[in-house]
Every structure is written in C-alpha cells, then in structure tokens.
Motif scaffolding. Structure first.
Motif, mmCIF file in Angstrom:
data_model
loop_
_atom_site.group_PDB
_atom_site.id
_atom_site.type_symbol
_atom_site.label_atom_id
_atom_site.label_comp_id
_atom_site.label_asym_id
_atom_site.label_seq_id
_atom_site.Cartn_x
_atom_site.Cartn_y
_atom_site.Cartn_z
ATOM 1 N N VAL A 94 -26.025 17.440 -42.529
ATOM 2 C CA VAL A 94 -26.677 16.389 -41.591
ATOM 3 C C VAL A 94 -25.508 15.780 -41.206
ATOM 4 C CG1 VAL A 94 -28.146 14.351 -41.602
ATOM 5 C CG2 VAL A 94 -28.947 16.188 -43.084
ATOM 6 N N VAL A 118 -24.443 3.868 -35.303
ATOM 7 C CA VAL A 118 -25.913 3.982 -35.787
ATOM 8 C C VAL A 118 -25.724 5.433 -36.734
ATOM 9 C CG1 VAL A 118 -28.257 4.926 -35.385
ATOM 10 C CG2 VAL A 118 -27.237 3.185 -34.068
ATOM 11 N N GLY A 119 -25.036 6.416 -36.237
ATOM 12 C CA GLY A 119 -24.907 7.604 -37.162
ATOM 13 C C GLY A 119 -24.123 7.240 -38.651
ATOM 14 N N VAL A 158 -23.913 4.427 -40.165
ATOM 15 C CA VAL A 158 -24.956 3.835 -41.232
ATOM 16 C C VAL A 158 -26.058 4.737 -41.603
ATOM 17 C CG1 VAL A 158 -26.495 1.901 -41.172
ATOM 18 C CG2 VAL A 158 -24.498 1.607 -39.882
ATOM 19 N N ASP A 159 -26.492 5.562 -41.013
ATOM 20 C CA ASP A 159 -27.279 6.614 -41.389
ATOM 21 C C ASP A 159 -27.092 7.396 -42.744
ATOM 22 O OD1 ASP A 159 -30.327 7.641 -40.966
ATOM 23 O OD2 ASP A 159 -29.332 9.527 -40.192
ATOM 24 N N VAL A 166 -28.093 6.315 -46.144
ATOM 25 C CA VAL A 166 -29.668 6.551 -46.365
ATOM 26 C C VAL A 166 -29.760 7.992 -46.522
ATOM 27 C CG1 VAL A 166 -31.756 5.819 -45.106
ATOM 28 C CG2 VAL A 166 -29.681 4.393 -44.692
ATOM 29 N N VAL A 167 -29.210 8.688 -45.792
ATOM 30 C CA VAL A 167 -29.592 10.319 -45.928
ATOM 31 C C VAL A 167 -29.235 10.513 -47.261
ATOM 32 C CG1 VAL A 167 -28.753 12.551 -45.356
ATOM 33 C CG2 VAL A 167 -29.068 10.825 -43.535
ATOM 34 N N SER A 206 -31.819 9.571 -49.851
ATOM 35 C CA SER A 206 -33.243 10.001 -49.639
ATOM 36 C C SER A 206 -33.184 11.358 -50.244
ATOM 37 C CB SER A 206 -33.496 10.124 -48.271
ATOM 38 O OG SER A 206 -32.846 10.736 -47.370
ATOM 39 N N ILE A 207 -32.072 11.953 -50.200
ATOM 40 C CA ILE A 207 -31.852 13.310 -50.590
ATOM 41 C C ILE A 207 -31.521 13.368 -52.006
ATOM 42 C CG2 ILE A 207 -31.063 15.717 -50.165
ATOM 43 C CD1 ILE A 207 -30.342 14.744 -47.424
ATOM 44 N N PRO A 255 -33.960 11.112 -43.122
ATOM 45 C CA PRO A 255 -34.485 10.391 -44.013
ATOM 46 C C PRO A 255 -36.065 9.908 -43.783
ATOM 47 C CG PRO A 255 -32.518 9.237 -43.338
ATOM 48 C CD PRO A 255 -32.626 10.365 -42.540
ATOM 49 N N LEU A 266 -38.159 13.214 -44.182
ATOM 50 C CA LEU A 266 -38.302 13.584 -45.618
ATOM 51 C C LEU A 266 -39.110 12.510 -46.191
ATOM 52 C CD1 LEU A 266 -37.091 15.159 -47.847
ATOM 53 C CD2 LEU A 266 -35.314 13.476 -48.219
ATOM 54 N N LEU A 284 -38.398 3.649 -48.856
ATOM 55 C CA LEU A 284 -37.554 3.880 -48.261
ATOM 56 C C LEU A 284 -37.773 3.745 -46.959
ATOM 57 C CD1 LEU A 284 -34.595 5.538 -48.347
ATOM 58 C CD2 LEU A 284 -35.830 7.457 -47.862
ATOM 59 N N PHE A 339 -32.762 -0.084 -39.217
ATOM 60 C CA PHE A 339 -32.396 0.259 -37.949
ATOM 61 C C PHE A 339 -33.150 -0.193 -36.625
ATOM 62 C CE2 PHE A 339 -30.873 3.686 -40.682
ATOM 63 C CZ PHE A 339 -29.840 4.049 -40.088
#
Lengths: 243, 225
Positions: free
Chosen positions: A136, A167-168, A170-171, A174-175, A178-179, B176, B179, B203, B211
């Motif tokens: 990702v 933004v990318g 900070v994501d 979170v990615v 979540s995974i 996220p 998902l 989440l 965001f």
C-alpha cells in the motif's frame, strides 16, 4: 507559460548546485561499502542452518525496507511540512527526491521478499500486515510521483504534492494497524529480548544497514542537486526569453 | 450565520444543482449496479464461500461508484469559474471544504444505501434485519471516503490527468476504510449484528475523525492562488 517558480531568487540554489569534494567522497564510500556488503552477505556470512543460501537475500531485503520506510518517507513527510510553512521550493525538491528514492527501495523490498518467501513460505505472497502495508505504501508514493508528473514545476505543484505527502504519510500507521488484526507470519527479528540472530549475521546486517543508509544520503544529495540545477536552468531560460 | 450553517449553505447549493440536473447520483447508482452485476459473473454460482465474497462485491461497487461523484465535485466548480466565486466568499476556507464535504457525503451515502438495497435483493440478504446496521456502516465509511475524497478532488481538479489521478491518489489511502467496512459488514451479513465488528467500527470512527481534521487543516493549500 510562466511557472510560479520564477519568483524564486536565483542565488538560493547556487551553493547547492556546485560540485563539492565531500559529495564525491560520500559517493566513493557508498560504492566501496556496497561492494564490501556484497562480499560479506554472499560469501563471508555463515549459511543459515534451515533456510540455506536463500537467507542471504535478507541482508539486502531488510536494509532496503529500512531505508524506504525509515529515512526516505519520513524526510519526504517532514520536508513537505517545512515547504508549506516556509514556501521554499528547495524543500519540495528534497521531499520529491526522497520519495523517489523511497519508491526505488520499496520496489527492491517488494521484489526480494517474494524471491525469499517462495522456497521458505511456499508462496510468493501472503497478505501479512507488513507485506500488505509495504505494498500500500508503494502505491501511495507512486501516486505521489504520478501527481508530480502531471503538474508543471512550481509552487502550485509543490503545494498539492505536499498536501498529498502529508495525508499519505499519516495513513501508513492506520493501514498497518488495520491489517495487523489478521495473523502475522513475517519473521520478527527484533523482539523485547534483543536480536535473535547469530553474531556474525548480525554484523553483516548492521554493516549492510549502514551502507544502505549512506547510499540513501548520497543519492538524495545527488538527486536534489540535479533538481536544483534543473530549476535554475528553467529560470535562466525564462530570463533570457524575457530580455 | 454559524460555521456549520455556512458550510451547509454551500452543500445546499450542490444538492439543488444535483436535483435540477440529476447527473451525478444517477450515474453513480448505475455504475454501482453494474459493478455488482459484473462481479456476479466472476463468482461461481452456488459457491460455498459465497458469504465471504459478498462484502467484497458491495465495497468494490461502493468505491468505484463513489469516485464518480468525487470526480464531478470540483470539476463542476471549474466550469464558468465557479470556484473563483466560491473562494471570493467572505468565509474561512475550512467552511468551503466542509460545504463540499457535506455535499459529497450526502451523495455518497445515498448511493451507498441504494446500492446496498440493490445488492441485498440480488444476493438474498435479509434486508430488514441488516438495513439499520448497514446504514450505520455505510455512513461511517462515507464520511471517511468523502473527507479525504473531497480534499484529493480539489488536489487533482486542475491537473492534466484529473479523473484517473484522483483514483490513483485516493484508493491506496482508502485501504483502511474499505477493509474495516468490509470486515464489519461481513459480520452483519452473517447475522452476528454490529457488536461483533465493534473493533472495525472503532477503526472507522478513528479514521473519520483523524482525516476529517487533517483535511480541514490542509485544504487551504490546495485552493490557494
């Protein structure tokens, strides 16, 4: 078409644009370092008892991942913020160069990982949190480069790509979070008890990490200098045309 | 006029324009239906794991249809230089962002709910039991989708490869959301109720808050002249 970059004073890139001795020394050091790291990883390090020679790929896999996920994308993030505050295009160029190098090292990580995983896990790819997050991440920073490619150089491009880089970045956690709520099978090297590696393997890994970081710094300097010169040429050309 | 009511006025403008032209939501819906239809041909009939595949179909349709609305969001402001007029409004830029966000949220959420109803008929989902929890999930996912989506729509609108670029920018960042939405709706479609997927709902809420806040902060930089 005039670019907004024309407003940048010419002098601001002059010092950076000149070749300097220590950059060449850094380049030479990186070259020698990479050669020694190759020797250490492929010949000197002991063969892993269970995995065999394929384990040697790890001495390049992990340092690449470190450079990309560590300094490269962090520098891109921090320089994007500094650009938005200071409005100095130099920081935008540093962010872009760093992200570019980060994409290259992420690609190396994503290529070497499956080569190792095929014989060890029996599959090229699993949807493990680290693998998925890295993939990702790769998409996010390729998107960043695409965004830059579809816009003319200048302050507008710098603003838009800085916003996306922030933004990318900070994501990413979170990615990962979540995974992670799936089971993970990626080898965990550094646990609470320290490294679980043979001392000579640890030495090769540490050496390789150092060399890759050095290589990153060298590439960053060269790439930023190249971009600096490019924008200087653009501005000189505009001045000439206006005359 | 307060902060929120000013934003709502901008959203109202978009909603009125949409009611008169009926361009965006109708095309979003049709596109969503088509994604579900096409996915259907990729899934073996009577597949034993059909329940595991279903949420994926729904959220793929949601994502692809949602991006259509976002593509239009700032593109229509570019026509006749409406964006200039909007930026000349004596309001904070955050108000403009929130206004566009509310408009996109309304369109995305309506699209999501209608696409879900269409989906539930075709895939034999217990609509009565699942509708309320699904509306909540769709709403939370729409907030996350529209918050970053509105920001990136503004980023990509002035660029050459506008529409394709927006998808490339938005999809990886949306991982996220998709998902968490797919996981929590899988629980609901299995008949377990919302509680079973509370981790994923949490989440979604965290993503929405984080965001939305970041987007409000940085939106200004995307429209600056």
């Amino acid at each position: 078409m005039t670019t907004e970059g024309a407003s940048e004073p010419l002098a601001s890139t002059r010092s950076f644009g000149q070749r300097s001795m220590w950059v060449d020394v850094l380049g030479l050091l990186s070259l020698v370092g990479v050669l020694v790291a190759l020797y250490l990883a492929l010949l000197w390090a002991p063969t892993e008892a269970v995995m065999g020679d394929i384990q040697r790929i790890f001495y390049f896999h992990m340092p690449s991942a470190w450079v990309a996920l560590g300094p490269a994308f962090t520098v891109a993030f921090v320089c994007s913020i500094i650009y938005l505050v200071k409005r100095d295009l130099r920081y935008d160029r540093i962010a872009a160069a760093s992200a570019e190098i980060g994409v290259m090292f992420t690609t190396i990580t994503l290529v070497t990982g499956p080569i190792w995983a095929r014989p060890i896990w029996g599959a090229y790819w699993t949807w493990d949190p680290r693998l998925t997050t890295t993939l990702v991440l790769w998409f996010i920073y390729v998107a960043y480069l695409m965004l830059r490619a579809s816009s003319a150089p200048g302050h507008k491009r710098a603003r838009l790509s800085s916003v996306f880089a922030i933004v990318g970045f900070v994501d990413v956690p979170v990615v990962f979070m979540s995974i992670r709520w799936w089971r993970t099978i990626h080898p965990l090297l550094i646990s609470g008890k320290g490294m679980s590696l043979d001392p000579s393997m640890e030495f090769v890994l540490m050496f390789s990490l150092g060399v890759f970081t050095l290589l990153y710094v060298y590439l960053l300097i060269v790439r930023v200098r190249q971009e600096d010169l490019k924008s200087r040429v653009d501005r000189l050309r505009q001045q000439l045309l206006m005359r | 006029m307060g902060f929120l009511s000013r934003s709502w006025a901008i959203a109202q403008k978009d909603i009125v324009a949409e009611l008169r032209t009926r361009e965006t939501v109708i095309s979003m819906l049709l596109f969503g239906f088509l994604v579900i239809l096409i996915f259907n041909f990729g899934i073996e009939p009577g597949l034993r794991e059909e329940n595991l595949v279903k949420p994926g179909v729904l959220w793929a349709a949601f994502t692809f249809a949602g991006i259509l609305g976002l593509n239009r969001s700032f593109a229509q402001e570019k026509e006749n230089d409406c964006l200039q007029g909007l930026l000349l409004c004596p309001v904070d830029r955050a108000v403009i962002y929130l206004g566009k966000f509310f408009g996109n949220l309304v369109f995305t959420a309506i699209m999501g709910v209608v696409v879900f109803i269409f989906f539930s008929v075709l895939y034999n989902v217990d609509l009565v039991g699942a509708l309320l929890p699904m509306v909540l999930i769709l709403l939370l996912a729409s907030v996350g989708f529209s918050s970053v989506g509105t920001l990136f729509s503004s980023v990509s609108v002035g660029l050459k490869t506008r529409d394709v670029l927006l998808s490339i920018l938005l999809f990886p960042v949306m991982v996220p959301v998709i998902l968490a939405a797919a996981k929590s709706s899988a629980r609901v479609l299995d008949g377990d109720g919302l509680g079973a997927g509370s981790l994923w709902l949490g989440l979604l809420v965290v993503y929405d808050v984080v965001f939305l806040a970041i987007s409000v902060m940085v939106f200004d930089y995307t429209v600056e002249e």
